[in-house]
Design a protein around this motif. Structure first.
Motif, PDB file in Angstrom:
ATOM      1  N   CYS A   1       0.809  -1.227   0.000  1.00 57.36           N
ATOM      2  CA  CYS A   1       0.000   0.000   0.000  1.00 57.36           C
ATOM      3  C   CYS A   1       0.839   1.272   0.000  1.00 57.36           C
ATOM      4  N   GLY A   2       2.092   1.142   0.452  1.00 55.38           N
ATOM      5  CA  GLY A   2       2.924   2.309   0.689  1.00 55.38           C
ATOM      6  C   GLY A   2       2.912   2.663   2.162  1.00 55.38           C
ATOM      7  N   GLY A   3       4.042   3.075   2.679  1.00 54.47           N
ATOM      8  CA  GLY A   3       4.160   3.357   4.102  1.00 54.47           C
ATOM      9  C   GLY A   3       3.343   4.539   4.563  1.00 54.47           C
ATOM     10  N   ASN A   4       2.891   5.380   3.628  1.00 60.02           N
ATOM     11  CA  ASN A   4       2.116   6.567   3.990  1.00 60.02           C
ATOM     12  C   ASN A   4       0.609   6.332   4.002  1.00 60.02           C
ATOM     13  N   ARG A   5       0.181   5.093   3.733  1.00 59.65           N
ATOM     14  CA  ARG A   5      -1.279   4.821   3.729  1.00 59.65           C
ATOM     15  C   ARG A   5      -1.829   4.982   5.148  1.00 59.65           C
ATOM     16  N   PRO A   6      -2.883   5.790   5.354  1.00 58.79           N
ATOM     17  CA  PRO A   6      -3.475   5.938   6.681  1.00 58.79           C
ATOM     18  C   PRO A   6      -4.055   4.620   7.180  1.00 58.79           C
ATOM     19  N   ALA A   7      -3.882   4.354   8.464  1.00 56.49           N
ATOM     20  CA  ALA A   7      -4.348   3.108   9.051  1.00 56.49           C
ATOM     21  C   ALA A   7      -4.536   3.298  10.553  1.00 56.49           C
TER      22      ALA A   7
ATOM     23  N   THR B   1      -6.618   2.347  20.744  1.00 58.27           N
ATOM     24  CA  THR B   1      -6.544   2.538  19.300  1.00 58.27           C
ATOM     25  C   THR B   1      -5.357   3.437  18.989  1.00 58.27           C
ATOM     26  N   VAL B   2      -4.491   2.992  18.092  1.00 54.13           N
ATOM     27  CA  VAL B   2      -3.338   3.775  17.646  1.00 54.13           C
ATOM     28  C   VAL B   2      -3.552   4.109  16.174  1.00 54.13           C
ATOM     29  N   ARG B   3      -3.496   5.410  15.839  1.00 57.73           N
ATOM     30  CA  ARG B   3      -3.725   5.869  14.474  1.00 57.73           C
ATOM     31  C   ARG B   3      -2.453   6.464  13.891  1.00 57.73           C
ATOM     32  N   GLY B   4      -2.300   6.366  12.594  1.00 62.80           N
ATOM     33  CA  GLY B   4      -1.149   6.937  11.921  1.00 62.80           C
ATOM     34  C   GLY B   4      -1.061   6.395  10.511  1.00 62.80           C
ATOM     35  N   THR B   5       0.132   6.405   9.933  1.00 58.98           N
ATOM     36  CA  THR B   5       0.353   5.737   8.654  1.00 58.98           C
ATOM     37  C   THR B   5       0.826   4.319   8.940  1.00 58.98           C
ATOM     38  N   LEU B   6       0.827   3.484   7.928  1.00 60.64           N
ATOM     39  CA  LEU B   6       1.324   2.121   8.121  1.00 60.64           C
ATOM     40  C   LEU B   6       2.781   2.149   8.584  1.00 60.64           C
TER      41      LEU B   6
END
Length: 237
Positions: free
Chosen positions: A175-181, A194-199
Motif C-alpha cells: 500500500c505504501g508506508g504513507n497509507r493511513p491506518a 486505538t493507535v492511528r497513523g500511517t502504516l
C-alpha cells in the motif's frame, strides 16, 4: 415454529450483554457454544442454566443436522461464540446456511462485534468498507493484500498480536508506508487502545511497544491524489 437464535456475546465487557440476549439464552431448549468452558463463565455470570453443548469448526459438519432436526421438532436453539457475533470469523455460517436450505427460521440478535467500534474509532471512511477477517497464512495471502492495496474503500483485518508487525510490513510494502491506518486492541476491555497513523508509523510504534490482546487493523482506501502524510508521529487513545 421454533427457530435458531444467533446470539452475540460481549467481546470483553460483560455489561455489553443485552437483556434480550440473556432472556433468549435462558428460555431456549439448548445452547450451542464454540467453547463450552469459555461460555460457562458468561452463563454463570447471568444465572443462565440452559444446557450447553459444543458447536465449533471441528465438529460443525456432524452437529448441524441434529441441531436442525431439534428445531424442526419444536425446540428453540441458541448459538453463541466465545465472543462477538457467531458467523463473523467464528462458527455460524454453515449452520445458518443449512437452516436456510432446510426452511428453518434463523433470528440474529443485534449485538457486539469487534470490527464496528474499531472502524469508527479509526477516523477512516465508514461509508464503504470491506471486512477481510483473518488473512490466509500462506496460499492467497499475497493476492488478498494486493486487492486491499488497490481498494477504494476502507479495509478491515483481524490479526494475532504475534503476527501484527509482520502483517503491517506486508501491507506497507503493498500500500505504501504513507497509507493511513489504525490498530485497535482489546475492544471494550480494560486496556482498550486505538493507535492511528500511517502504516509506516504503526510499524515503528509496535516495534517499540509489544502488542497484546485481540487486534483489529483498519486500512484507509487508496486515494487518487495519493495518501496524506500525518504530521504527528502517531496518536494513541
Amino acid at each position: 415454529m421454533a427457530k435458531l437464535f444467533i446470539v452475540p456475546t460481549p467481546v470483553g465487557n460483560l455489561e455489553d450483554m443485552t437483556p434480550r440476549a440473556v432472556k433468549v439464552l435462558g428460555e431456549c431448549s439448548q445452547i450451542y457454544a464454540e467453547d463450552t468452558r469459555t461460555s460457562s463463565v458468561l452463563l454463570r455470570h447471568f444465572g443462565i442454566t440452559t444446557p450447553c453443548a459444543s458447536h465449533h469448526k471441528f465438529n460443525e459438519h456432524a452437529t448441524a443436522r441434529p441441531i436442525i432436526e431439534r428445531i424442526i421438532a419444536g425446540e428453540n436453539i441458541a448459538l453463541i461464540s466465545d465472543a462477538g457475533t457467531p458467523g463473523i470469523s467464528d462458527p455460524g455460517f454453515m449452520l445458518t446456511r443449512e437452516c436456510r436450505e432446510a426452511g428453518v427460521e434463523v433470528e440474529t440478535l443485534p449485538g457486539p462485534t469487534a470490527f464496528v467500534p474499531a472502524l469508527v474509532n479509526s477516523g477512516l471512511p465508514t461509508d464503504r468498507f470491506t471486512f477481510e477477517g483473518f488473512l490466509p497464512p500462506k496460499k492467497g495471502r499475497h493476492s488478498r493484500i494486493e486487492r486491499i492495496a488497490a481498494s477504494d474503500c476502507t479495509s478491515i483485518i483481524y490479526e494475532s498480536p504475534l503476527r501484527l508487525v509482520k502483517t503491517l510490513g506486508e501491507l506497507a510494502a503493498a500500500c505504501g508506508g504513507n497509507r493511513p491506518a489504525s490498530v485497535s486492541r482489546e475492544i471494550s476491555k480494560l486496556h482498550d487502545t486505538t493507535v492511528r497513523g500511517t502504516l509506516g508509523e504503526l510499524i515503528g510504534y509496535f516495534n517499540e511497544n509489544n502488542p497484546r490482546g485481540e487486534i483489529v487493523i483498519i486500512i484507509g482506501p487508496q486515494l487518487a491524489e495519493g495518501p496524506k502524510v500525518h504530521k504527528n508521529k502517531y496518536k494513541e487513545e
